[in-house]
Design an enzyme around this catalytic site. Structure first.
Site, PDB file in Angstrom:
ATOM      1  N   LYS A  65       2.709  -2.523   6.606  1.00 23.74           N
ATOM      2  CA  LYS A  65       3.029  -2.573   5.177  1.00 23.74           C
ATOM      3  C   LYS A  65       4.488  -2.200   4.922  1.00 23.74           C
ATOM      4  O   LYS A  65       5.133  -2.754   4.022  1.00 23.74           O
ATOM      5  CB  LYS A  65       2.090  -1.656   4.400  1.00 23.74           C
ATOM      6  CG  LYS A  65       0.640  -2.160   4.331  1.00 23.74           C
ATOM      7  CD  LYS A  65       0.564  -3.518   3.655  1.00 23.74           C
ATOM      8  CE  LYS A  65      -0.875  -3.986   3.496  1.00 23.74           C
ATOM      9  NZ  LYS A  65      -0.969  -5.304   2.808  1.00 23.74           N
ATOM     10  N   TYR A  78      -1.305   0.114  10.562  1.00 23.78           N
ATOM     11  CA  TYR A  78      -1.416  -0.428   9.196  1.00 23.78           C
ATOM     12  C   TYR A  78      -0.196  -0.039   8.370  1.00 23.78           C
ATOM     13  O   TYR A  78       0.396  -0.877   7.672  1.00 23.78           O
ATOM     14  CB  TYR A  78      -2.693   0.084   8.542  1.00 23.78           C
ATOM     15  CG  TYR A  78      -2.891  -0.403   7.123  1.00 23.78           C
ATOM     16  CD1 TYR A  78      -3.356  -1.687   6.874  1.00 23.78           C
ATOM     17  CD2 TYR A  78      -2.616   0.430   6.037  1.00 23.78           C
ATOM     18  CE1 TYR A  78      -3.540  -2.135   5.570  1.00 23.78           C
ATOM     19  CE2 TYR A  78      -2.794  -0.012   4.737  1.00 23.78           C
ATOM     20  CZ  TYR A  78      -3.261  -1.290   4.510  1.00 23.78           C
ATOM     21  OH  TYR A  78      -3.433  -1.731   3.214  1.00 23.78           O
ATOM     22  N   SER A  89       0.842  -1.192   0.000  1.00 24.39           N
ATOM     23  CA  SER A  89       0.000   0.000   0.000  1.00 24.39           C
ATOM     24  C   SER A  89       0.876   1.241   0.000  1.00 24.39           C
ATOM     25  O   SER A  89       2.010   1.226   0.510  1.00 24.39           O
ATOM     26  CB  SER A  89      -0.899   0.005   1.239  1.00 24.39           C
ATOM     27  OG  SER A  89      -1.488   1.275   1.463  1.00 24.39           O
TER      28      SER A  89
END
Length: 234
Positions: free
Chosen positions: A161, A157, A144
């Protein structure tokens, strides 16, 4: 459409969204797809669509990637049934919630890191020999843009990633002299459940559908692919 004819492909998080779209596309390209997810009903719906489109069934493996021993068992089962694995798509990922790092729920932090990072490490560990048994093993891990730039409340998050990218790039360097090619794929903004969690007021009809990003997955999965150790953005 037969760019993946005769290939065996494992796709995680395949019950909906990008994972389901990639599963259907790979099957249409001739691959036999092995699909994992926690949601049995969702896997069965994807299998029905594949059967209708291609006349063949997928192999369905309901499992929770956070139960890491199940990933090891999956690797053993794939070896016993197929003897090799040609493609791995590490697509499964969770957002859980957004919030300030200093106040984030430790249980949710663990769930995010377990799913987005550790499960993919265990996937690499379990499937490496199977991929090396292929004449052209291919591994694709979904990342991402959040891994690149910090945004308030996206800490867990984004950290997961960023860790995924470093881990996969390191793995790619370690197997550079093999027939295995490993890359990360950033699909950008796509109408998925995860996107809806992050932006609940957004009109998803105006976003790209999961089916719109499958071309690049095929590019990276086919035997002719020479890209390696890259973050490929759509």
């Amino acid at each position: 459409m037969s760019r993946l004819a005769g290939r065996y492909a494992l796709i995680t998080g395949a019950s909906r969204g990008i994972g389901a779209a990639v599963a259907k596309r790979f099957a249409q390209e001739g691959a036999h797809v092995i699909l994992t997810a926690r949601t049995v009903g969702g896997l069965e719906e994807v299998d029905d669509a594949i059967k209708q489109a291609t006349g063949t069934n997928a192999t369905l493996v309901p499992l929770d990637l956070r139960k890491f021993d199940q990933i090891d068992a999956l690797g053993a089962a794939i070896y016993e049934r197929f003897g090799r694995l040609d493609i791995v798509v590490g697509n499964a990922g969770v957002l859980e919630t957004l919030g300030p790092v200093a106040q984030f729920d430790p249980k949710l932090w663990t769930r995010i890191l377990d799913t987005n990072v550790t499960a993919n490490y265990r996937l690499i560990r379990s499937m490496d020999r199977l991929l090396r048994a292929s004449d052209a093993g291919r591994a694709i891990f979904v990342t991402s843009g959040a891994a690149k730039e910090p945004y308030p409340y996206w800490g867990p998050y984004a950290a997961s990633k960023a860790a995924l990218e470093m881990m996969v790039k390191t793995y790619a360097m370690e197997i550079a002299k093999s027939n295995l090619r490993v890359n990360l794929l950033d699909p950008g903004i796509v109408a998925t459940k995860l996107r809806l969690q992050a932006f609940p007021g957004e009109d998803q009809a105006k976003l790209r559908a999961p089916e719109d990003v499958t071309d690049r997955f095929v590019d990276l999965a086919e035997p002719a692919c020479t890209r390696h150790g890259e973050v490929v953005a759509i």
